[in-house]
Design a protein around this motif. Structure first.
Motif, short mmCIF file in Angstrom:
data_model
loop_
_atom_site.label_atom_id
_atom_site.label_comp_id
_atom_site.label_asym_id
_atom_site.label_seq_id
_atom_site.Cartn_x
_atom_site.Cartn_y
_atom_site.Cartn_z
N CYS A 69 0.83 -1.22 0.19
CA CYS A 69 0.00 0.08 -0.06
C CYS A 69 0.76 1.21 0.02
O CYS A 69 2.12 1.15 0.29
N THR A 70 0.05 2.39 -0.08
CA THR A 70 1.14 3.83 -0.18
C THR A 70 0.50 4.22 1.17
O THR A 70 -0.45 4.25 1.50
N PHE A 71 1.32 4.94 1.80
CA PHE A 71 0.97 5.31 3.40
C PHE A 71 1.73 6.86 3.32
O PHE A 71 2.81 7.20 2.99
N PHE A 72 0.84 7.73 3.59
CA PHE A 72 1.00 9.20 3.62
C PHE A 72 1.02 9.27 5.33
O PHE A 72 0.12 9.13 5.95
N ALA A 73 2.12 9.94 5.74
CA ALA A 73 2.22 10.22 7.38
C ALA A 73 2.92 11.53 7.48
O ALA A 73 4.25 11.66 7.06
N GLY A 74 2.27 12.55 8.07
CA GLY A 74 3.22 13.85 8.37
C GLY A 74 3.42 14.60 7.15
O GLY A 74 2.65 15.27 6.70
N ASN A 87 5.78 12.82 4.89
CA ASN A 87 6.38 11.66 3.90
C ASN A 87 5.39 10.68 3.33
O ASN A 87 4.16 10.48 3.84
N ILE A 88 5.90 10.15 2.18
CA ILE A 88 5.05 9.44 1.26
C ILE A 88 5.71 7.96 1.19
O ILE A 88 6.90 8.11 0.66
N TYR A 89 5.09 7.04 1.89
CA TYR A 89 5.96 5.75 1.67
C TYR A 89 5.29 4.74 1.05
O TYR A 89 4.01 4.52 0.85
N LEU A 133 19.93 -0.37 15.88
CA LEU A 133 20.70 -1.14 14.88
C LEU A 133 20.68 -0.59 13.32
O LEU A 133 21.30 -1.33 12.39
N GLY A 134 19.90 0.53 13.39
CA GLY A 134 20.24 1.32 11.90
C GLY A 134 19.25 0.56 10.91
O GLY A 134 19.63 0.32 9.63
N GLN A 135 18.16 -0.16 11.24
CA GLN A 135 17.35 -0.90 10.30
C GLN A 135 16.03 -0.12 9.73
O GLN A 135 15.28 -0.54 9.21
N ASP A 136 16.28 1.17 10.09
CA ASP A 136 15.18 2.22 9.56
C ASP A 136 15.23 2.35 8.02
O ASP A 136 16.45 2.35 7.31
N VAL A 137 13.94 2.19 7.37
CA VAL A 137 14.05 2.47 5.78
C VAL A 137 13.09 3.31 5.44
O VAL A 137 11.72 3.30 5.83
N VAL A 138 13.43 4.28 4.55
CA VAL A 138 12.38 5.20 4.12
C VAL A 138 12.20 4.43 2.86
O VAL A 138 12.88 4.51 1.99
N LYS A 139 10.86 4.08 2.56
CA LYS A 139 10.55 3.34 1.54
C LYS A 139 10.45 4.23 0.10
O LYS A 139 10.08 5.22 0.09
N ASP A 140 10.69 3.48 -0.88
CA ASP A 140 10.62 4.06 -2.31
C ASP A 140 9.12 4.19 -2.60
O ASP A 140 8.33 3.44 -2.16
N PHE A 141 9.04 5.13 -3.50
CA PHE A 141 7.85 5.29 -3.91
C PHE A 141 8.12 5.71 -5.34
O PHE A 141 8.99 6.09 -6.12
N ASP A 142 6.74 5.78 -6.10
CA ASP A 142 6.70 5.77 -7.62
C ASP A 142 7.01 7.13 -8.20
O ASP A 142 7.11 8.17 -7.54
N GLU A 143 7.47 7.24 -9.37
CA GLU A 143 7.80 8.50 -10.13
C GLU A 143 7.02 9.49 -9.89
O GLU A 143 7.35 10.61 -9.60
N THR A 144 5.48 9.35 -10.01
CA THR A 144 4.50 10.30 -9.75
C THR A 144 4.38 10.78 -8.41
O THR A 144 4.54 11.98 -8.16
N ASN A 145 4.66 9.98 -7.26
CA ASN A 145 4.60 10.44 -6.01
C ASN A 145 5.85 11.31 -5.77
O ASN A 145 5.93 11.86 -4.67
N GLN A 146 6.89 10.99 -6.33
CA GLN A 146 8.13 11.87 -5.89
C GLN A 146 8.02 13.32 -6.04
O GLN A 146 8.44 14.07 -5.28
N LEU A 147 7.22 13.85 -6.92
CA LEU A 147 6.95 15.19 -7.25
C LEU A 147 6.01 15.57 -5.92
O LEU A 147 6.10 16.71 -5.42
#
Length: 283
Positions: free
Chosen positions: A48-53, A55-57, A165-179
């Motif tokens: 799924c796509t998740f919008f929080a604050g 950021n779009i994940y 342990l540094g396992q945070d990941v900011v998830k990728d999102f598609d090209e449209t949502n990058q804008l």
């Protein structure tokens, strides 16, 4: 037409709740919402796509989202297939025991907004805690409250270790949502300034109409609505954490005057800024 910021679980009179939900696109889009408690969203399977604050994940199986109280968020599901998730909600008093054992700043940092990608070998371990809390909630006995509290603490300690342990990941999102991510970040970082849809669209080299349409689809807000909500969120922190005057706070948060600020604040929060300051339990 303004966006309604819904408050799911508004009937959550207890300080804990856990659900296991299967969802697909046919069940409708979730409104952007906030609530006065922490939420841990864990995706068991699907995506799924998740919008929080601000950021779009792009979430996949094994991703866990931490949503502090008062944080705007919503999830959007793909056109086909389904997703299954645990949603764990708890209020501030649940953390009191842990605060006696864990450094306060470490705990605060670990429960700040973010996404953790749980390693595949550790997912079953985490999911077992969730399943036990769900079972105890659905079929409670005299010991259920203690079991739930213990498992909740284990989940939070698990999260702290993952982040350490540094396992945070900011998830990728598609090209449209990058804008749209760029637009949301720009608003978040510059909300004190006079911002317009036109100026932001020009900065991103896209049309005003395209930005307006995509921004609404991804975040659930119109451009101006989102800007207002970000300003109000910052104002809430200043109202509770400082003794600054309401006029000073209005100007600090990008509002032209205190009257406009008061009207916008009442529209979003349902009370005046001064009333909010007196009632610290509100979001």
């Amino acid at each position: 037409m303004s966006t309604t910021v819904s408050k799911p679980f508004s009937d959550m009179h207890a300080d804990f709740r856990i659900t296991k939900v299967r969802r697909d696109r046919s069940q409708g889009r979730q409104d952007t919402h906030v609530h006065p408690y922490y939420e841990i969203f864990y995706l068991i399977n699907g995506d799924c796509t998740f919008f929080a604050g601000h950021n779009i994940y792009r979430l996949n199986r094994g991703d866990l989202v931490i949503i502090p109280k008062g944080e705007l968020h919503k999830s959007t599901y793909p056109e086909t297939g389904y997703s299954e998730r645990f949603v764990l909600c708890f209020k501030e008093p649940r953390l009191e025991w842990l605060r006696q054992l864990v450094d306060g700043q470490l705990l605060a940092d670990s429960l700040s907004p973010g996404v953790i990608s749980i390693p595949e070998k550790r997912r079953e371990y985490l999911e077992s805690f969730m399943e036990q809390m769900l079972a105890e909630s659905e079929n409670p006995d005299l010991l259920s409250a203690a079991v739930i509290q213990t498992k909740l603490m284990e989940v939070i300690l698990f999260i702290i270790r993952c982040r350490q342990l540094g396992q945070d990941v900011v998830k990728d999102f598609d090209e449209t949502n990058q804008l749209i991510q760029q637009a949301v970040t720009y608003i978040y970082e510059n909300f004190r300034k006079r911002l317009t849809l036109e100026e932001t669209a020009d900065r991103l080299h896209i049309s005003r109409s395209y930005l307006s349409k995509r921004f609404k689809a991804v975040t659930g807000f119109g451009f101006k609505e989102y800007l207002t909500h970000i300003r109000i969120q910052h104002a809430c922190r200043l109202l509770l954490d400082t003794n600054r005057s309401i006029t000073d706070i209005a100007l600090e948060c990008g509002f032209g005057d205190s009257n406009y600020f008061g009207d916008a604040f009442r529209h979003v929060k349902g009370v005046s800024p001064s009333r909010y300051r007196k009632n610290r339990e509100m979001v």
